[in-house]
Scaffold this active site. Sequence first.
Site, PDB file in Angstrom:
ATOM      1  N   CYS A 144       7.198  -8.980  -2.949  1.00 20.73           N
ATOM      2  CA  CYS A 144       7.366  -9.353  -4.360  1.00 20.73           C
ATOM      3  C   CYS A 144       7.266  -8.107  -5.251  1.00 20.73           C
ATOM      4  CB  CYS A 144       6.382 -10.430  -4.767  1.00 20.73           C
ATOM      5  SG  CYS A 144       4.702 -10.012  -4.431  1.00 20.73           S
ATOM      6  N   GLU A 169      -0.491 -15.335  -7.627  1.00 16.33           N
ATOM      7  CA  GLU A 169       0.317 -14.120  -7.433  1.00 16.33           C
ATOM      8  C   GLU A 169       1.748 -14.597  -7.226  1.00 16.33           C
ATOM      9  OE1 GLU A 169      -0.810 -11.344  -8.021  1.00 16.33           O
ATOM     10  OE2 GLU A 169      -2.964 -11.520  -7.726  1.00 16.33           O
TER      11      GLU A 169
HETATM   12  C1  SIN Z   1       3.690  -9.269  -1.753  1.00 17.63           C
HETATM   13  O1  SIN Z   1       4.851  -8.943  -1.629  1.00 17.63           O
HETATM   14  O2  SIN Z   1       3.391 -10.472  -1.949  1.00 17.63           O
HETATM   15  C2  SIN Z   1       2.547  -8.292  -1.632  1.00 17.63           C
HETATM   16  C3  SIN Z   1       2.977  -6.898  -1.569  1.00 17.63           C
HETATM   17  C4  SIN Z   1       1.827  -5.951  -1.389  1.00 17.63           C
HETATM   18  O3  SIN Z   1       0.664  -6.342  -1.279  1.00 17.63           O
HETATM   19  O4  SIN Z   1       2.095  -4.771  -1.352  1.00 17.63           O
END
Ligand code: SIN
Length: 475
Positions: free
Chosen positions: A282, A248
Site C-alpha cells: 500500500c 491502515e
Molecule cells: C503494506 O503494504 O500494507 C505495508 C507496507 C510496509 O509495511 O512497508
Amino acid sequence: MNTGIFINGKSEEGSAGDRIDVFNPATGDVIENIAAGTPADASRAVDVAAAAQAGWAQTAPRVRSEILRSAFEIMIEKREELAQLITAEHGKPIADARGEITYAAEFFRWNAEETVRIHGSISRAPGGDKNIIVRHPPVGVVVMVTPWNFPAAMITRKLAPALGAGNGVVIKPPRETPLTALHIAELLQEVGLPDGLLNIVAAKSSGDWFDAAVENKATRMVSFTGSTEVGQVLLRRCADRVLKTVMELGGNAPFVVFNDADIPSAVEGAMTAKMRHSAETCTAANRFYVESGIAPEFTEALAAAMGDIKVGAGTDESVTCGPMINPGAISDIDALVKSAVDAGANTVIGGNALDGPGFFYEPTVLSNVDHSSPICSAEIFGPVAPIITFDDTDTMIAQANDTEMGLMGYVFTGDLARGLSVSERIEAGMIGLNRGAVSDPAAPFGGMKQSGLGREGAGEGIYEFCETQYIAASW
Ligand code: SIN
C-alpha cells in the site's frame, strides 16, 4: 503444521466443518486446505481471549516483554521455513520473503522494549485541589483483520504491541495466506505465550465472521489493514458498538522527481518504492511526477531497470518479481493500463499480462500519462509505473494531493531545503525524501485522509492498544 482454527492453544475443526483451499499464485495449484470457522467460532474465540486476558493484564510487563523478545528470536531462527511458507502461499520472491520475516520479527523486538516503557503520569492540578494520575491499562480484547500482501509482518505489527500492552487477540487471517499466520501462532506457543491470548480463526464469509466478533460484548477494539472500501464498511459496524479502531487503509503515493535529482539514486528509489514485494504494497509509488528537464533521461533509466526485472515463481532465487495474488488482480491491473493507453499514454515497456500458469504481469512503464486517467486515482497494486511530466511545482503538488488517499509520498531532489518544503506540502502520513523505503518498526506507520486512522509502530503504536484512565486523587 496446524491447519485448523486455533482457539485456546488448540487446533480444531470449525464447527460447521468448512474448509478453504490455499493456492500457490505462481502455479494456480492448491497447496493446502485449512479449516474455516463460523461466526459462532469467532465469537467463542473472543470469549476465550477475554478469559485469558484478565490474568495477562496482571502479568508483570517484564514477563510479557520477555515472551515478545523470545518471539523475535524464534522468528529469526526459523526465518527460512517461514520465508518458504510465505513464498508458497503469497508468491513473493524468496529474498523478499526473508526480508519480510526479519521485518516481522523486529516488531516483536521493538515492542518487547516498549512493553516495559508504557508510562503514565502524575501532576498537581493547576488549582492545587487534587492530583491528576494518568494510567494506560490495556483495552481488553482486540479483533484483527489482516491482509495477504505481508502474511507475517502485518500480523506482528499489530499482535506484538497488543500483547505487550496486556490484551487478548482474535485474528481473522486472509484466506489467501493463512498458513503463515497459523505458523506464527505455533511459534508463540513454543515460546510460552499462555493459551487463549492469541486465537486465529479463518473464515469463508468475512462479513458474518466480523459481525459476530464485534457484536460480542468482550471485544473492545478492531485493528484492520486492507482497502479503504472494506475499512469503511468495518468502521460503520464498529460505530454501533463505539469500538476503538486502528485502520491502515489504501494508498496512492505520488513519487516526485525534480530536475536536480541524482538520476541513478532516483531510479534506485523508484524501483524500491514501486517494486518491493512484487509491487503489492500500500506504500507503493503509484504515480510518478517527473520535472520535464529530467523526464526523458529518468524514463529511459527507469524502463531499463524495469526491463532487468526477472518475473517468475518466487522460489527461483534469481526472480525479482513474483506473481500477482490472483487472476482478478491481473484483470484489474490490465484494465488500468489499457485505459491509460486509450487516453493517450505511451507504453515504454511492458503493458501486458503474461501467459500462465500463474498470475503474472509484465513490469510496465507508461509515459505521457494524463493526471485525470483512472490509473492515477486507483491503487494499482501491480508492477506498473505511470509517468506524468510537470513544469510547475504548485500545479504538481495540487495534483499529488488530488486524492482521498494520504498514506505515502516520495520526493527526490538534490536540494534538501526544497525536498523538506515539498514533503511538508504533500498530504501523506509518511514521506520518503531521497529514499524509496521508509518502513521501520521504530517509525509511525499510517496515513492521513482516507488512508487510515491511528499509527502502528514507533512509541505511539503500543498506546493504540491501551485505554487512558485519569484518577483524580487527594491525600
Ligand atoms: C503494506 O503494504 O500494507 C505495508 C507496507 C510496509 O509495511 O512497508
